[in-house]
Design an enzyme around this catalytic site. Structure first.
Site, short mmCIF file in Angstrom:
data_model
loop_
_atom_site.label_atom_id
_atom_site.label_comp_id
_atom_site.label_asym_id
_atom_site.label_seq_id
_atom_site.Cartn_x
_atom_site.Cartn_y
_atom_site.Cartn_z
N ARG A 260 0.85 -1.20 0.00
CA ARG A 260 0.00 0.00 0.00
C ARG A 260 0.88 1.24 0.00
NH1 ARG A 260 -4.76 -1.72 4.36
NH2 ARG A 260 -5.41 -3.60 3.25
N ARG A 275 2.12 1.74 10.17
CA ARG A 275 1.61 2.01 8.82
C ARG A 275 2.78 1.94 7.85
NH1 ARG A 275 -3.33 3.77 7.68
NH2 ARG A 275 -3.68 4.52 9.80
N GLU A 349 -6.23 -0.38 15.47
CA GLU A 349 -6.94 -1.29 14.56
C GLU A 349 -6.00 -2.35 13.99
OE1 GLU A 349 -8.21 -1.52 10.04
OE2 GLU A 349 -8.45 0.48 10.91
N SER A 352 -10.36 -5.71 10.05
CA SER A 352 -11.61 -5.12 9.55
C SER A 352 -12.46 -6.22 8.97
CB SER A 352 -11.33 -4.05 8.49
OG SER A 352 -10.75 -2.90 9.06
N ARG A 390 2.12 -5.24 11.84
CA ARG A 390 1.39 -4.42 12.82
C ARG A 390 1.10 -5.19 14.10
NH1 ARG A 390 -3.79 -0.67 11.36
NH2 ARG A 390 -2.20 0.20 9.95
#
Length: 426
Positions: A260, A275, A349, A352, A390
């Site tokens: 990403r 991130r 987070e 999801s 993460r």
């Protein structure tokens, strides 16, 4: 992509969806275009029908009558040519605009603007208290010589890293644990393509709108993109297929690296491994029949699988209902799972879980035959099972000792050669 017949009869629902999801789209303008397109398409069909009728009359005609029909055919052909060009441009615009219309959230979705408006559903585990000054995962990684961010940046630029030794082993242990859990739940493990066609990005709803977040290959492979999640590859696996109802639901677990660009997030969550541009993930994907009750049951199953992994890792977490403004374009219901991260002094987070109903299936032409032999669009769902690095943030920070050593959770030890602790090199 949404059901146009539902939009035409319920425009107010989609106007509300645009507003609540923060999507800048004019429903009234699209419906005007939709009417114009349908009228123009009908006119083109009438012109072709007239052209065919004249063609059938021609063999029966002679003399002046035949000349007159020839002139009429020529005129019709010219008119149809010009009209078809305009209709093609109209159809292209009509098709592209459809891809921007958001799905309508379920009535149970809380209204809100940002993730600050998400609603906590439940928590698991106890947030520990330390009686000594703790280190964050970056300091721990440096002390233990298992994470090297400076050299990652030197080699590949910002938001890159190296995992070394026990750090790399721990990441692979986490991914192995997730795949073991899902295999036991009868999910098919899939090592899937990391490069996909633009059609797959559009089919799963990441394009249009998410191009800035994706890594795009150069002009030699202009139609190819690196995936940001194996959801893209796995959900597209049955693209253009008609599935057997008896085989549903299909349960898949996509294992892959993910990429990403994180465009537009400069200055946000840039410290450490939160991130980054490249990471690994085990992604759950389910394809089921078009039944809201079954979708709801499978959504909970996906959550349960991820929670099982977190509980095996002994990580305290919470589950939140994601509000309308924090949802994606195609999601009708979504939960996030957030794990406690001591260095952030907050939950972060990590998962999801999303229900799409037929939004993705309509784009992918993903169908099944019902008991009456009719083709019906499937429902699709997905949820992270685990994503690393993460997840290393809470794993390292919550399991640290005063000397900086890390206790390895019991569930990971068998994947790390029986190792129980990671100690500083000196």
């Amino acid at each position: 992509m949404i059901d146009l017949n539902h939009l035409r009869t319920n425009p107010e629902l989609y106007e509300a969806a645009c507003k609540s999801k923060g999507v800048n789209f004019n429903i009234t303008e699209f419906l005007e275009l939709d009417r114009e397109y349908r009228v123009s398409k009908q006119k083109a069909e009438e012109m072709r029908s007239r052209q065919n009728a004249v063609s059938k009359e021609m063999p029966k005609l002679t003399g002046l009558a035949k000349e007159s029909k020839l002139m009429e055919m020529k005129q019709l052909a010219n008119e149809l040519k010009d009209f078809s060009t305009n209709l093609g441009e109209l159809e292209t615009k009509w098709g592209r605009m459809q891809l921007l219309i958001p799905a309508v959230p379920l009535a149970t979705v809380p209204h809100g603007v940002t993730d600050a408006d998400n609603v906590e559903r439940r928590t698991w585990g106890t947030i520990p208290e330390f009686d000594y000054e703790i280190r964050d995962h970056v300091a721990l990684g440096d002390l233990l010589d298992i994470i090297d961010i400076p050299r990652g940046v030197k080699v590949a630029g910002a938001r890159n890293y190296f995992l070394k030794g026990a750090g790399a082993m721990m990441q692979h242990a986490i991914l192995s644990l997730a795949m073991e859990v899902l295999e036991q739940e009868n999910y098919t493990i899939m090592d899937c393509p990391h490069l996909v066609l633009k059609e797959s990005m559009e089919g799963t709803g990441y394009f249009p709108g998410g191009e800035e977040m994706a890594f795009h290959l150069d002009s030699r492979d202009d139609n190819h993109y690196l995936i940001g999640t194996s959801e893209v590859s796995v959900c597209s696996y049955h693209k253009d297929e008609i599935l057997d109802l008896a085989e549903l639901p299909l349960r898949y677990a996509g294992y892959s690296p993910c990429y990403r660009r994180e465009a537009g997030t400069y200055g946000k969550d840039t410290h450490g491994l939160y991130r980054v541009h490249q990471f690994y993930k085990v992604e759950q994907v389910v394809i089921c029949k078009a039944c809201p009750e079954e979708s709801a049951r499978l959504h909970q199953e996906l959550l349960n699988n991820a929670e099982k992994v977190l509980q095996l890792l002994e990580l305290p977490y919470r589950v939140v209902d994601v509000c309308t403004g924090d949802m994606g374009q195609g999601q009708v219901y979504k939960n996030d799972i957030e794990v406690w991260m001591p260095s952030r002094k907050a939950y972060g987070e990590t998962h999801s879980c999303s229900t799409f109903y037929d939004f993705q299936a309509r784009r992918l032409k993903l169908r099944y035959k019902d008991q009456d032999g009719n083709n019906v669009l499937c429902h699709t769902l997905n949820n992270t099972c685990v994503a690393s690095p993460r997840i290393l943030i809470p794993l390292l920070e919550l399991n640290q000792n005063e000397d900086g050593s890390i206790n390895i959770p019991k569930a990971l030890q068998k994947f790390m050669g029986g190792k129980t602790v990671i100690k500083p090199k000196n």
